[in-house]
Design a protein around this motif. Sequence first.
Motif, PDB file in Angstrom:
ATOM      1  N   ILE A 172       0.864  -1.177   0.000  1.00  0.00           N
ATOM      2  CA  ILE A 172       0.000   0.000   0.000  1.00  0.00           C
ATOM      3  C   ILE A 172       0.904   1.231   0.000  1.00  0.00           C
ATOM      4  CG2 ILE A 172      -0.180   0.035   2.528  1.00  0.00           C
ATOM      5  CD1 ILE A 172      -3.031   1.121   2.215  1.00  0.00           C
ATOM      6  N   ASN A 173       0.517   2.248  -0.755  1.00  0.00           N
ATOM      7  CA  ASN A 173       1.281   3.492  -0.808  1.00  0.00           C
ATOM      8  C   ASN A 173       0.851   4.437   0.305  1.00  0.00           C
ATOM      9  OD1 ASN A 173       2.793   2.772  -3.102  1.00  0.00           O
ATOM     10  ND2 ASN A 173       1.146   3.452  -4.463  1.00  0.00           N
ATOM     11  N   THR A 174       1.778   5.248   0.774  1.00  0.00           N
ATOM     12  CA  THR A 174       1.486   6.262   1.782  1.00  0.00           C
ATOM     13  C   THR A 174       2.026   7.611   1.315  1.00  0.00           C
ATOM     14  OG1 THR A 174       3.554   5.844   2.982  1.00  0.00           O
ATOM     15  CG2 THR A 174       1.635   4.542   3.625  1.00  0.00           C
ATOM     16  N   ALA A 175       1.482   8.668   1.861  1.00  0.00           N
ATOM     17  CA  ALA A 175       1.926  10.005   1.455  1.00  0.00           C
ATOM     18  C   ALA A 175       3.376  10.261   1.859  1.00  0.00           C
ATOM     19  CB  ALA A 175       1.017  11.063   2.080  1.00  0.00           C
ATOM     20  N   THR A 211      -8.229 -10.413   5.466  1.00  0.00           N
ATOM     21  CA  THR A 211      -8.394  -9.127   6.150  1.00  0.00           C
ATOM     22  C   THR A 211      -7.984  -7.972   5.245  1.00  0.00           C
ATOM     23  OG1 THR A 211      -7.960 -10.189   8.279  1.00  0.00           O
ATOM     24  CG2 THR A 211      -7.812  -7.783   8.199  1.00  0.00           C
ATOM     25  N   LEU A 212      -6.853  -8.092   4.570  1.00  0.00           N
ATOM     26  CA  LEU A 212      -6.390  -6.995   3.715  1.00  0.00           C
ATOM     27  C   LEU A 212      -7.238  -6.837   2.463  1.00  0.00           C
ATOM     28  CD1 LEU A 212      -2.491  -7.113   3.967  1.00  0.00           C
ATOM     29  CD2 LEU A 212      -4.134  -5.709   5.242  1.00  0.00           C
ATOM     30  N   ASP A 213      -7.968  -7.874   2.070  1.00  0.00           N
ATOM     31  CA  ASP A 213      -8.908  -7.735   0.951  1.00  0.00           C
ATOM     32  C   ASP A 213     -10.026  -6.759   1.299  1.00  0.00           C
ATOM     33  OD1 ASP A 213      -7.655  -9.367  -0.852  1.00  0.00           O
ATOM     34  OD2 ASP A 213      -8.908 -11.120  -0.471  1.00  0.00           O
ATOM     35  N   ASN A 214     -10.353  -6.691   2.576  1.00  0.00           N
ATOM     36  CA  ASN A 214     -11.442  -5.821   3.024  1.00  0.00           C
ATOM     37  C   ASN A 214     -10.951  -4.483   3.585  1.00  0.00           C
ATOM     38  OD1 ASN A 214     -13.443  -7.820   2.451  1.00  0.00           O
ATOM     39  ND2 ASN A 214     -12.848  -8.899   4.312  1.00  0.00           N
ATOM     40  N   ALA A 215      -9.646  -4.268   3.542  1.00  0.00           N
ATOM     41  CA  ALA A 215      -9.079  -3.003   4.015  1.00  0.00           C
ATOM     42  C   ALA A 215      -8.915  -2.047   2.835  1.00  0.00           C
ATOM     43  CB  ALA A 215      -7.734  -3.250   4.690  1.00  0.00           C
ATOM     44  N   ARG A 216      -8.771  -0.771   3.136  1.00  0.00           N
ATOM     45  CA  ARG A 216      -8.676   0.237   2.079  1.00  0.00           C
ATOM     46  C   ARG A 216      -7.242   0.365   1.542  1.00  0.00           C
ATOM     47  NH1 ARG A 216     -12.163   5.415   4.394  1.00  0.00           N
ATOM     48  NH2 ARG A 216     -14.192   4.367   4.489  1.00  0.00           N
ATOM     49  N   GLY A 217      -7.134   0.403   0.230  1.00  0.00           N
ATOM     50  CA  GLY A 217      -5.886   0.818  -0.396  1.00  0.00           C
ATOM     51  C   GLY A 217      -4.866  -0.258  -0.710  1.00  0.00           C
ATOM     52  N   TRP A 218      -5.064  -1.474  -0.231  1.00  0.00           N
ATOM     53  CA  TRP A 218      -4.058  -2.510  -0.441  1.00  0.00           C
ATOM     54  C   TRP A 218      -4.146  -3.083  -1.847  1.00  0.00           C
ATOM     55  CZ3 TRP A 218      -0.028  -4.072   2.608  1.00  0.00           C
ATOM     56  CH2 TRP A 218       0.009  -3.509   3.892  1.00  0.00           C
ATOM     57  N   GLU A 219      -2.997  -3.252  -2.467  1.00  0.00           N
ATOM     58  CA  GLU A 219      -2.939  -3.857  -3.785  1.00  0.00           C
ATOM     59  C   GLU A 219      -3.153  -5.365  -3.681  1.00  0.00           C
ATOM     60  OE1 GLU A 219       0.943  -2.705  -5.035  1.00  0.00           O
ATOM     61  OE2 GLU A 219       0.479  -0.571  -4.949  1.00  0.00           O
ATOM     62  N   LYS A 220      -3.500  -5.982  -4.786  1.00  0.00           N
ATOM     63  CA  LYS A 220      -3.667  -7.418  -4.825  1.00  0.00           C
ATOM     64  C   LYS A 220      -2.320  -8.106  -4.595  1.00  0.00           C
ATOM     65  CE  LYS A 220      -8.074  -7.471  -5.727  1.00  0.00           C
ATOM     66  NZ  LYS A 220      -9.050  -7.981  -4.732  1.00  0.00           N
ATOM     67  N   ALA A 221      -2.378  -9.327  -4.105  1.00  0.00           N
ATOM     68  CA  ALA A 221      -1.153 -10.081  -3.851  1.00  0.00           C
ATOM     69  C   ALA A 221      -0.416 -10.364  -5.146  1.00  0.00           C
ATOM     70  CB  ALA A 221      -1.486 -11.385  -3.131  1.00  0.00           C
ATOM     71  N   ARG A 222       0.917 -10.317  -5.052  1.00  0.00           N
ATOM     72  CA  ARG A 222       1.776 -10.635  -6.203  1.00  0.00           C
ATOM     73  C   ARG A 222       2.731 -11.751  -5.797  1.00  0.00           C
ATOM     74  NH1 ARG A 222       3.574  -4.374  -7.287  1.00  0.00           N
ATOM     75  NH2 ARG A 222       1.620  -3.636  -8.168  1.00  0.00           N
ATOM     76  N   LYS A 259      -8.812   1.468   9.271  1.00  0.00           N
ATOM     77  CA  LYS A 259      -9.503   1.180   8.020  1.00  0.00           C
ATOM     78  C   LYS A 259      -8.532   0.692   6.947  1.00  0.00           C
ATOM     79  CE  LYS A 259     -13.232   4.484   8.850  1.00  0.00           C
ATOM     80  NZ  LYS A 259     -13.906   5.729   8.391  1.00  0.00           N
ATOM     81  N   HIS A 260      -7.303   1.196   7.013  1.00  0.00           N
ATOM     82  CA  HIS A 260      -6.285   0.780   6.058  1.00  0.00           C
ATOM     83  C   HIS A 260      -5.452  -0.397   6.565  1.00  0.00           C
ATOM     84  CE1 HIS A 260      -7.065   5.036   5.019  1.00  0.00           C
ATOM     85  NE2 HIS A 260      -6.888   4.613   3.783  1.00  0.00           N
ATOM     86  N   LEU A 261      -5.318  -0.467   7.891  1.00  0.00           N
ATOM     87  CA  LEU A 261      -4.459  -1.478   8.499  1.00  0.00           C
ATOM     88  C   LEU A 261      -5.157  -2.035   9.736  1.00  0.00           C
ATOM     89  CD1 LEU A 261      -1.591  -2.673   8.075  1.00  0.00           C
ATOM     90  CD2 LEU A 261      -0.755  -0.964   9.684  1.00  0.00           C
ATOM     91  N   PRO A 262      -6.067  -2.965   9.551  1.00  0.00           N
ATOM     92  CA  PRO A 262      -6.831  -3.511  10.678  1.00  0.00           C
ATOM     93  C   PRO A 262      -5.935  -4.167  11.726  1.00  0.00           C
ATOM     94  CG  PRO A 262      -7.831  -4.123   8.592  1.00  0.00           C
ATOM     95  CD  PRO A 262      -6.504  -3.522   8.266  1.00  0.00           C
TER      96      PRO A 262
END
Length: 203
Positions: free
Chosen positions: A126-129, A190-201, A173-176
Amino acid sequence: MFRSTTRKHRTVLTLLAAVLSATAVPMVAAGAAEAATGGRVCLFLDKEGAPFAGRTYGHVAWAIRDPKNTNHWIWGATENAEGDSYTAPGKNNGSWIKGGTWDDFRNSIKRDGHHRKGFYDAYRCINTAGGDLKAAQRTFHNMKNNGYQISHNNCLTKSIAIFRKYSPALSIKHLPDGQGVPPRNYFATTLDNARGWEKARTY
């Protein structure tokens, strides 16, 4: 009137194109994403890690990028050196930390003597500012000697604590919270339902 209508039609199309361009989600290749600017955190999963009492809980490692030098990363993990469900504070809990480029990280996971080749199966980011590497490092060192507990003080909860110190913007919300959640479930569900996380690679 026809010319006026055409001009209006062109204006609407131009505005629509601008809106679509602004809202489109860019498709970024894995290598390009890791080389982009700004803060970024990644969680790596070994889905077969942490076998205990006939159950596999999964194991994770963490990585954070220096927003001021995007070619530099810091990464680490807690690997439960004693192999039990509990390690008392002050004893070796298998925590380690390293730094270098993204390629250094990938290579260290595969070549490090503590891991088999391909130890981690996948990662997601996930990207952060921005990000505070020093705060994240302090958090790692504070937790390095605070023991280990399989459900509440483990590789996942320590990773989350480091991420949150790196970027306080990573709210619940981004990191439960990861308390009581097996790392493999957290990574995959859990991360599928969190905001902003990219799909697994995979890599």
